[in-house]
Scaffold this active site. Structure first.
Site, PDB file in Angstrom:
ATOM      1  N   HIS A  35     -11.221  -4.014   9.366  1.00  0.00           N
ATOM      2  CA  HIS A  35     -11.858  -3.688   7.834  1.00  0.00           C
ATOM      3  C   HIS A  35     -13.166  -2.783   8.018  1.00  0.00           C
ATOM      4  CE1 HIS A  35      -9.225  -7.228   7.173  1.00  0.00           C
ATOM      5  NE2 HIS A  35      -9.584  -7.177   5.727  1.00  0.00           N
ATOM      6  N   GLU A  54       0.869  -1.272   0.227  1.00  0.00           N
ATOM      7  CA  GLU A  54      -0.037   0.140  -0.046  1.00  0.00           C
ATOM      8  C   GLU A  54       0.976   1.067  -0.065  1.00  0.00           C
ATOM      9  OE1 GLU A  54      -0.626  -2.748   1.674  1.00  0.00           O
ATOM     10  OE2 GLU A  54      -2.769  -3.236   1.107  1.00  0.00           O
TER      11      GLU A  54
END
Ligand SMILES: Cc1ncc(C[n+]2csc(CCOP(=O)(O)OP(=O)(O)O)c2C)c(N)n1
Ligand SMILES: Cc1ncc(C[n+]2csc(CCOP(=O)(O)OP(=O)(O)O)c2C)c(N)n1
Ligand SMILES: [Mg+2]
Ligand SMILES: [Mg+2]
Lengths: 351, 332, 332, 351
Positions: free
Chosen positions: C133, C64
């Protein structure tokens, strides 16, 4: 300089005897180019000495990271690059900026916080950049430039610009996750980027031995399936040769290379360094026996390219350029406070 | 506290707290970049490596994410790490470990573990280090349940709060304004703690409440001194802790003064002052308010390099003076 | 808009916007994890890789920080990347590149470059994916000058705002609530844009202003419908953009209704509602306020896995109803 | 199991002929231990099948990542570990959890969101953990456990607990910066940690060839000066042997090892996978020809350790354990809504 370099090959420095035995740059560049490189190396050193002095006199605030002693690495890497090629640089980025073609006057102006500075006084030493000569900027974040360079190389590949991107970083930066992620992506996508680790032995106070699990940063290239090359970063020709090979490889579309330049910084890490982690002997050894400018000048004389007098003339010209640069910076205007919020956005948001 | 108390600088106070913690508990270790022989970028750890050795004062590689994660793993399993970011800006590299792991681990595991971790963040502008070395990012962490987030403003408080943080079973994030490091103040000897969840009324007043954080406490006090000469009595509340926020103290103060100014260095929008303001606006103190709630926060810009611009980017004493006068005299 | 407009789901609208942007400008590229043959974790990119090929729909490694940085570097040098985080929570790994680089580069370089970058963040709870999440981290980025941060709530808006974002020269961060992806609504064909800095009054009312973000807009509208039956007319403002915030629209609404409720899914403390509240409390609307400003935000906890707990952790329609009734009927 | 393993060596499986020719585990563990390992492998598979079915029936919400097909890797790595040794696990962590000794009943209860679950219903599949048997937790963040494992190993070294820490991660995770930073620190500090890459060929839909610039993840070990070992992750004994060596090395204070287990997951990445990136042939090849349980059972029979009937008895026992576990989970209480904010902090903050 790449295009010129190729052109120059024909009329490279005339030599007594067999020129093909000479080190790379003497076979590849014209006398003019070789002296221009020397000029820039002196410019780097004197620029930083000038900045240091200005700092001491209170003309510059903040901090700065000097690369004195590392000039051959910055210059050698940039010799095979054209103006269109791009670099990303580091907190220790003055040398890269000058080697890539920036003007010292606008750099001084930036350090003095003036509107005429490359960053309009907003960036200072740690963000020095000259986009017009392909320098996408120094970076205050160790390792910050690594993925950015890969992105620039992605643009070059996608838009088929033919550009090559050079990414400078330090030995300390090689332990950042960004290093790993950037090199992996560059390799997987075969991007035209050259990773240049300027290994000056220390990340701030921490030696590579204490921070890094391998002996050479270039040993890590294998983990990304790319060539890893180690050069004496204080020998201009060796650096330029490695850069040349890597840049050509990148231009051919064969992907990235990792070059490690072994070098040394003479000064402390930054203005706050009390130098407790290096011995005087070590520092003096590098200064007295391996200075990149001294070594380059010796070769220029040895190979009959310039006399001592001609070399001194280069230094003198640089001295004047530096003095003029400082003068320019001093006389440039300070930014208006009303401009504080300029350039946060490209088009100011209308609320 | 009648005996004369010695003065220490803010950074000396931190160092003393760490030394005491390490003497008292061998599980306490320091981790960070160049905190050993270099003594830390701001010379906070100083010579501690000489006293405690490299096993307990660990120079980490330049690996903020990994380093923070090592500290988390060490904390979960029995050590009590105090992790120093060299500049709080670099915490942007480690938000994953701080926020996704340290802050949530206990909750996600249903209480099976604790994460007794202390992290120190040198923060703020004023050193000419420009946009990537000058941020005030405490609002980010203040937004994260599972963390405790503090901003001590004095040598006394930073020592006591750091000792409280080391004793705390949960992750405590300490934002230290770099310009405070050299500021001196009285610091008691030996071990003491200052609570991690209590604001401190540092000056009593009846006309306006100024809630300030970190270095802004000192600017607010300076302003309050000048305002007093003009007949305006400002009450200055040192917030000290931004997670949790001591609503009680602020509410009580605003009920008394009926006016509120929040002063903080972080970017104004979505900064700590937004929370203070909202907390008052939804509280019983709302009905006592005689004027809009004023926020003085950092400008909506990165921190610029030029020193004059840099000063203009954060609230200064004249800004506090002007806002206080306007508010009390009803100019707005 | 008299002709019947076809309906698309929110995710189809995003995909259509990306396709149009890519057709119009070959510099537009998509980057992200598993956005190619997999079609994206939420099937937003779908079959775009078949239409535009792997050079323009690039699967990135699970990196990322590096991926975001590549997007930044590409944007600075001539591409127009749209970068997808698989879940917004993983942006915690990339805050360095987003905040220290993308947001500040133009400013630090004195205007020499622009960073025309779009990043997409699937956010929010409700899918049973637990604490790592399910976060709503828009307040972090809303705090960062140099970024533009939006939270479109409808298929219509997400298409128009995404197209505006791609055309924008600066970095635009789009928070997309995962539960919206399947929500359908009218979406015009072809290219159109929706401004990145304007709130939208989605229901007129006179008794209370409900400023809501993202999925909460729909909950607020549902509540407003029920309130109307009780004689309470709620005005619902869809904030849409959190940097910059459209203060004008909110202020005008509160001046009319004299009451304000902020509804947002992010953690309450230091969340978007804090800023809305503070913005009103310092504005001319303050004098019009007839009641405290109420915030309904996410609980001060990580998002739990258990579905009932998960629902309890964020504002629901009954919470909005209760708060509105209390506020309008003066129970508080 | 390490202590027992050593004890067992004396009375390891009696063999016809020369036992020293047998694969590692048959020389090292007792029949009882070998059957216990088989039991756990079945437990892993049936647990996941049970979870899958419960999910389909709506008893479990959210998503889950099944490791069916990878049982030998989880079990083989954990065989040489004692209960005190610790692991960090991944989003695909059910197998690790069971292999390290957790009870399936409390795992089911967690998946069902019940108070009796290992995480009191707060964590679910992606955060499954059993700290009492040394599992510090699955992790929803790819690569998230890597630095945490290094930290746990730091504790072991500093407090001289003698523990070894095993860090599981996937091939996809090896491209995260956290991998690089964690391995480097573990190596520099010579920590007692074993890095285990379960290479199932794909990170979600992205094959290692498309994501990773080297052929094997273990090739990256050299970049950290540590041994890199590749094993067939579907052969229990091979995995256990590599683990044994690495764990012993770690216990001797010689530092970390990187083990790569080549394996395969039969199911899609998660519940939302439409499996467009793998061929049916590829999947069936692994299922039909390299199943880790089938292969282990074949060896157990071949080496005369158990008969088919005895093996079937193991499976049957597991079936009952699973059924009982699901029953336990179903009957366990749901959390009270009033407990929403429990365990955000250790001692609740008094405001
Ligand atoms: C992410 C990050 N971490 C730490 C720092 C502080 N810092 C600035 S330069 C430096 C040392 C960098 O070492 P190296 O990469 O070897 O470059 P050198 O200074 O030797 O040229 C450190 C730790 C930083 N600027 N950014
Ligand atoms: C930081 C982060 N990025 C992305 C994801 C989404 N994600 C979950 S699992 C996964 C693939 C991981 O691949 P690998 O490490 O090989 O493990 P495997 O699933 O194959 O067991 C991805 C991309 C995540 N959870 N965390
Ligand atoms: Mg260095
Ligand atoms: Mg995998």
């Amino acid at each position: 300089m790449a295009a010129q370099a190729r052109a120059a090959q024909a009329d490279a420095v005339p030599q007594d005897g067999d020129a093909s035995n000479l080190p790379f740059i003497y076979r590849t560049y014209s006398r003019e180019q070789l002296l221009a490189a020397l000029h820039r190396m002196h410019l780097i050193r004197q620029f930083e000495e000038g900045a240091e002095e200005s700092y001491m006199r209170g003309l510059i605030h903040g901090t700065m990271h000097l690369s004195i002693g590392q000039e051959a690495s910055a210059m050698g890497i940039c010799m095979p690059l054209s103006k269109e090629d791009q670099i990303t640089s580091t907190h220790r980025g003055h040398g890269h900026c000058i080697a890539k073609g920036a003007e010292v006057s606008r750099m001084f102006a930036e350090f003095f916080g003036k509107t005429t500075g490359y960053c309009a006084g907003r960036g200072g030493s740690m963000h020095i950049a000259d986009v017009t000569t392909g320098n996408l900027g120094a970076n205050g974040i160790v390792g910050g430039g690594l993925p950015i360079a890969v992105g620039a190389a992605l643009t070059a590949k996608r838009l088929k610009t033919g550009k090559v991107v050079v990414c400078f970083f330090g030995d300390g930066a090689n332990n950042e996750g960004a290093f790993h992620e950037a090199l992996n992506m560059a390799a997987v996508w075969k991007l035209p980027v050259v990773f240049v680790c300027e290994n000056n032995g220390y990340g701030m106070s921490t030696s590579t031995a204490r921070s890094t699990a391998v002996a050479n940063i270039a040993d890590r290239a294998a983990a990304y399936g790319m060539p890893g090359v180690i050069v004496d970063g204080n020998v201009l020709s060796d650096v330029a040769e490695a850069s040349h090979d890597a840049v050509e490889r990148a231009r051919r579309g064969e992907g990235p290379t990792l070059i490690e330049c072994k070098t040394y910084r003479y000064r402390g890490h930054s203005k706050s360094d009390r130098n407790r982690y290096r011995t005087k002997d070590e520092i003096e050894d590098w200064m007295n026996n391996r200075d990149p400018i001294v070594r380059y000048e010796a070769q220029l004389q040895e190979f009959g390219i310039a006399t001592r007098g001609e070399l001194d003339a280069v230094q003198e010209a640089v001295r004047q350029e530096i003095a003029a640069g400082i003068e320019f910076a001093k006389e440039s205007p300070m930014p208006e406070l009303s401009g504080l919020a300029d350039n946060v956005y490209t088009a100011e948001v209308s609320r | 506290m009648n005996a004369p108390v010695r003065e220490l600088s803010y950074s000396q106070a931190i160092k003393e707290a760490m030394a005491i913690a390490m003497e008292n508990d061998e599980r306490v270790v320091l981790m960070g970049e160049d905190i050993g022989v270099y003594g830390g970028a701001f010379q906070v750890t100083g010579d501690l490596v000489e006293r405690f050795g490299t096993d307990r004062v660990m120079d980490t590689p330049i690996s903020e994410l990994g380093g923070a994660g090592v500290a988390v793993g060490a904390a979960v399993t029995g050590l009590r790490p105090i992790f120093e970011f060299q500049f709080s800006d670099f915490a942007a590299l480690a938000m994953e470990q701080i926020v996704n792991q340290a802050a949530k681990m206990r909750y996600m595991l249903g209480g099976a573990v604790s994460v007794p971790l202390v992290m120190r963040f040198p923060a703020g502008s004023g050193t000419g280090a420009a946009a990537q070395h000058s941020q005030s990012l405490e609002a980010w962490l203040g937004h994260v349940p599972g963390l405790k987030v503090i901003q001590p403003a004095t040598p006394h408080d930073v020592k006591g709060m750091l000792l409280a943080a080391v004793a705390d079973p949960d992750p405590v994030m300490i934002f230290e304004h770099k310009l405070l490091y050299k500021m001196k103040g009285p610091v008691p000897e030996g071990h003491y703690t200052v609570p991690l969840d209590k604001a401190d009324v540092r000056r009593q007043g009846r006309d306006v409440t100024i809630v300030a954080t970190s270095i802004m406490v000192h600017k607010a006090l300076e302003a309050a001194g000048q305002l007093a000469a003009e007949g305006i009595e400002a009450e200055v509340v040192d917030l000290r802790s931004i997670r949790p926020i001591d609503g009680e103290t602020i509410i009580a103060s605003v009920k008394k003064t009926t006016r509120l100014i929040c002063v903080y260095e972080g970017v104004k929008t979505l900064g700590v002052g937004a929370e203070i303001s909202a907390l008052i606006a939804e509280s019983e103190a709302f009905d006592y308010l005689d004027a809009p709630i004023v926020r003085l926060g950092g400008s909506e810009t990165p921190i610029p390099y030029n020193p004059e611009l840099e000063k203009a980017a954060v609230p200064q004493v004249p800004d506090i003076l002007a806002a206080s006068r306007d508010l009390v005299r009803g100019a707005r």
